[in-house]
Design an enzyme around this catalytic site. Structure first.
Site, PDB file in Angstrom:
ATOM      1  N   LYS A  13       0.811  -1.224   0.000  1.00  0.00           N
ATOM      2  CA  LYS A  13       0.000   0.000   0.000  1.00  0.00           C
ATOM      3  C   LYS A  13       0.851   1.283   0.000  1.00  0.00           C
ATOM      4  O   LYS A  13       0.392   2.323  -0.476  1.00  0.00           O
ATOM      5  CB  LYS A  13      -0.975   0.004   1.179  1.00  0.00           C
ATOM      6  CG  LYS A  13      -2.083  -1.032   1.027  1.00  0.00           C
ATOM      7  CD  LYS A  13      -3.128  -0.931   2.111  1.00  0.00           C
ATOM      8  CE  LYS A  13      -4.214  -1.963   1.893  1.00  0.00           C
ATOM      9  NZ  LYS A  13      -5.340  -1.826   2.822  1.00  0.00           N
TER      10      LYS A  13
ATOM     11  N   GLY B  45      -1.002  -2.150  15.390  1.00  0.00           N
ATOM     12  CA  GLY B  45      -0.356  -2.398  14.100  1.00  0.00           C
ATOM     13  C   GLY B  45       0.090  -1.125  13.425  1.00  0.00           C
ATOM     14  O   GLY B  45      -0.523  -0.067  13.582  1.00  0.00           O
TER      15      GLY B  45
ATOM     16  N   VAL C  35      -2.697  -0.748   6.536  1.00  0.00           N
ATOM     17  CA  VAL C  35      -3.996  -0.116   6.780  1.00  0.00           C
ATOM     18  C   VAL C  35      -3.960   0.853   7.958  1.00  0.00           C
ATOM     19  O   VAL C  35      -4.873   1.668   8.121  1.00  0.00           O
ATOM     20  CB  VAL C  35      -5.089  -1.194   6.982  1.00  0.00           C
ATOM     21  CG1 VAL C  35      -4.996  -1.824   8.361  1.00  0.00           C
ATOM     22  CG2 VAL C  35      -6.482  -0.626   6.756  1.00  0.00           C
TER      23      VAL C  35
END
Length: 274
Positions: A65, A127, A131
């Site tokens: 990403k 995390g 994302v």
């Protein structure tokens, strides 16, 4: 036939082909959407395939990403803000455009309904991967300003701290002690994903009003969600976020805002449970 795909590694768990091919069939669009597992050194070739028309567009998932960004001509405001791209298109001027529909997926799937009045809520992102920046931006857009992040690898957390200066970074070794301080926890890791690693602990000391969101949708209920639900915690899996981010990607490519209905949701759940 128009060709679309999702790129990532690993990619076998993704239901994006099921989602988009359902909509292609529903709206009688002659197109096909496939899984495309690639290595990092194949990103440029994939982008070139969009530029020359072999692919009409792609979604991007872990771990690419951020890694696709150097190969993109233009970024949308949401991609700039999050420094994360999950949807790639080709505009009328033949520019490769990177967009982020994960933010929309989070807002539409959960945050708009849950947090009409944030009231000084404290949020924890678990995390620091692909994302996580989208989760941070979605929380900020929901007027949640007290946001902390915790990650197994501390160095990755520091990278995000450089991007988002007001983000509070916590040590992984403290995770079970600090959970009780938060009103919302969002798991933005792959921990709990089908056929992947899982948390080696379960949260035990937390607020009774805790809201727990998992960005994972396969399985429908991770071990952590099952545990927290049994304790009376309000939990959400990643399926709604997945569907809504896909809805916006579909619109960007086809200029049709596809319907989300029970048939689609039931189809996705049946594929997860296979």
């Amino acid at each position: 036939m128009k060709k679309f795909a999702i790129i990532g590694n690993p990619i076998g768990h993704s239901l994006s082909p099921t989602l988009h091919n359902y909509w292609f069939n529903k709206y009688k669009i002659v197109a096909k959407y496939d899984l495309l597992e690639i290595q990092e050194n194949q990103i440029k070739k994939t982008i070139d395939d969009i530029r020359n028309g072999k692919l009409k567009g792609v979604n991007v998932t872990t771990p690419y990403k951020q890694k696709v960004i150097p190969f993109i001509d233009k970024l949308s405001s949401s991609a700039i803000e999050s420094y994360s791209v999950n949807t790639i298109t080709l505009d009328h001027e033949k520019n490769i455009v990177g967009d982020n529909t994960d933010i929309y997926g989070l807002l539409s799937g959960y945050l708009k309904q849950i947090f009409e009045k944030p009231n000084n809520l404290k949020a924890l992102i678990i995390g620091a991967g692909g994302v996580a920046p989208s989760v941070y931006v979605a929380l900020k857009q929901s007027f949640i300003t007290d946001i902390s992040l915790i990650n197994r690898t501390y160095e990755k957390s520091i990278f995000l701290k450089k991007k988002f200066s007001d983000l509070k970074i916590l040590q992984w070794s403290e995770i079970q002690k600090i959970v009780k301080n938060f009103d919302i926890i969002i798991n933005a890791t792959s921990l709990g994903l089908k056929n992947s690693e899982d948390f080696n602990f379960l949260f035990e000391d937390f607020k009774s009003s805790l809201i727990y969101i998992d960005t994972i949708y396969n399985p429908i209920e991770t071990k952590m969600i099952k545990h927290l639900k049994a304790k009376g915690v309000k939990t959400f899996n990643g399926l709604d976020m997945f569907i809504y981010q896909g809805q916006k990607s579909f619109y960007l490519w086809n200029k049709i805002n596809p319907e989300i209905n029970d048939d689609l949701v039931n189809l996705l759940v049946s594929r997860i449970n296979d």
